[in-house]
Design a protein around this motif. Structure first.
Motif, mmCIF file in Angstrom:
data_model
loop_
_atom_site.group_PDB
_atom_site.id
_atom_site.type_symbol
_atom_site.label_atom_id
_atom_site.label_comp_id
_atom_site.label_asym_id
_atom_site.label_seq_id
_atom_site.Cartn_x
_atom_site.Cartn_y
_atom_site.Cartn_z
ATOM 1 N N LEU A 49 7.573 13.596 -24.838
ATOM 2 C CA LEU A 49 7.761 12.645 -25.927
ATOM 3 C C LEU A 49 7.021 11.372 -25.553
ATOM 4 O O LEU A 49 7.441 10.641 -24.651
ATOM 5 N N GLN A 50 5.906 11.154 -26.227
ATOM 6 C CA GLN A 50 5.160 9.912 -26.041
ATOM 7 C C GLN A 50 5.751 8.875 -26.969
ATOM 8 O O GLN A 50 5.792 9.081 -28.189
ATOM 9 N N MET A 51 6.204 7.772 -26.404
ATOM 10 C CA MET A 51 6.858 6.731 -27.179
ATOM 11 C C MET A 51 6.036 5.457 -27.103
ATOM 12 O O MET A 51 5.870 4.895 -26.020
ATOM 13 N N ASN A 52 5.524 5.018 -28.225
ATOM 14 C CA ASN A 52 4.737 3.796 -28.309
ATOM 15 C C ASN A 52 5.446 2.770 -29.190
ATOM 16 O O ASN A 52 6.369 3.109 -29.935
ATOM 17 N N SER A 53 5.003 1.544 -29.088
ATOM 18 C CA SER A 53 5.573 0.462 -29.901
ATOM 19 C C SER A 53 7.095 0.458 -29.827
ATOM 20 O O SER A 53 7.785 0.362 -30.844
ATOM 21 N N LEU A 54 7.604 0.537 -28.628
ATOM 22 C CA LEU A 54 9.048 0.582 -28.432
ATOM 23 C C LEU A 54 9.704 -0.717 -28.881
ATOM 24 O O LEU A 54 9.129 -1.810 -28.749
ATOM 25 N N ASN A 55 10.903 -0.579 -29.401
ATOM 26 C CA ASN A 55 11.706 -1.753 -29.742
ATOM 27 C C ASN A 55 13.114 -1.548 -29.198
ATOM 28 O O ASN A 55 13.481 -0.433 -28.796
ATOM 29 N N PRO A 56 13.914 -2.604 -29.148
ATOM 30 C CA PRO A 56 15.257 -2.485 -28.548
ATOM 31 C C PRO A 56 16.133 -1.422 -29.201
ATOM 32 O O PRO A 56 17.010 -0.856 -28.529
ATOM 33 N N GLU A 57 15.891 -1.101 -30.461
ATOM 34 C CA GLU A 57 16.685 -0.061 -31.139
ATOM 35 C C GLU A 57 16.369 1.339 -30.604
ATOM 36 O O GLU A 57 17.099 2.287 -30.889
ATOM 37 N N ASP A 58 15.306 1.473 -29.850
ATOM 38 C CA ASP A 58 14.961 2.771 -29.264
ATOM 39 C C ASP A 58 15.686 3.031 -27.952
ATOM 40 O O ASP A 58 15.603 4.134 -27.402
ATOM 41 N N ALA A 59 16.378 2.047 -27.444
ATOM 42 C CA ALA A 59 17.054 2.194 -26.155
ATOM 43 C C ALA A 59 18.200 3.195 -26.237
ATOM 44 O O ALA A 59 18.855 3.325 -27.270
ATOM 45 N N GLY A 60 18.415 3.874 -25.122
ATOM 46 C CA GLY A 60 19.510 4.840 -25.047
ATOM 47 C C GLY A 60 19.202 5.902 -24.024
ATOM 48 O O GLY A 60 18.197 5.825 -23.307
ATOM 49 N N VAL A 61 20.068 6.882 -23.984
ATOM 50 C CA VAL A 61 19.820 8.032 -23.116
ATOM 51 C C VAL A 61 19.149 9.115 -23.952
ATOM 52 O O VAL A 61 19.643 9.480 -25.021
#
Length: 120
Positions: free
Chosen positions: A80-92
């Motif tokens: 899973l390539q994750m770009n443009s991360l924001n705080p709402e993407d945080a988690g396990v």
């Protein structure tokens, strides 16, 4: 016994990127579907992205255009390539695979999860 091991989680800044990996071992059968889920504190686990054996791909609306799921069947791996991360993407983040051991029997396997933290 099927075992899934995730890696690649960690800390990213808002706008940053991370790439998660999940490798399966003990596979005896065909992997029909690979998925990534995530669970934020106090929230239910939610689907993030899915890819199946014919490479049909689904990304949920909240990650479309930012996250990309891919797989390497030869390695029994999903990414899973994750770009443009924001705080709402945080988690396990959890890896999930459905493995058919016979035409009518399957194993629904889960990894232990990898933590993703996004600083604002």
């Amino acid at each position: 016994q099927v075992q899934l091991v995730e890696s690649g989680g960690g800390l990213a800044h808002t706008g940053g990127s991370l790439k998660l990996s999940c490798v399966a071992s003990g596979i005896i059968g065909n992997i029909s579907r690979m998925r990534w889920y995530r669970q934020a504190p106090g929230k239910q686990r939610e689907l993030v992205a899915s890819i199946n054996s014919i490479e049909a791909i689904v990304h949920v609306d909240t990650v479309k255009g930012r996250f990309t799921i891919s797989k390497d069947s030869a390695k029994n791996a999903v990414y899973l390539q994750m770009n443009s991360l924001n705080p709402e993407d945080a988690g396990v983040y959890f890896c999930n695979m459905v493995v058919y051991t016979t035409p009518s029997s399957f194993i629904d396997a889960w990894g232990q999860g990898t933590q993703v933290t996004v600083s604002s």
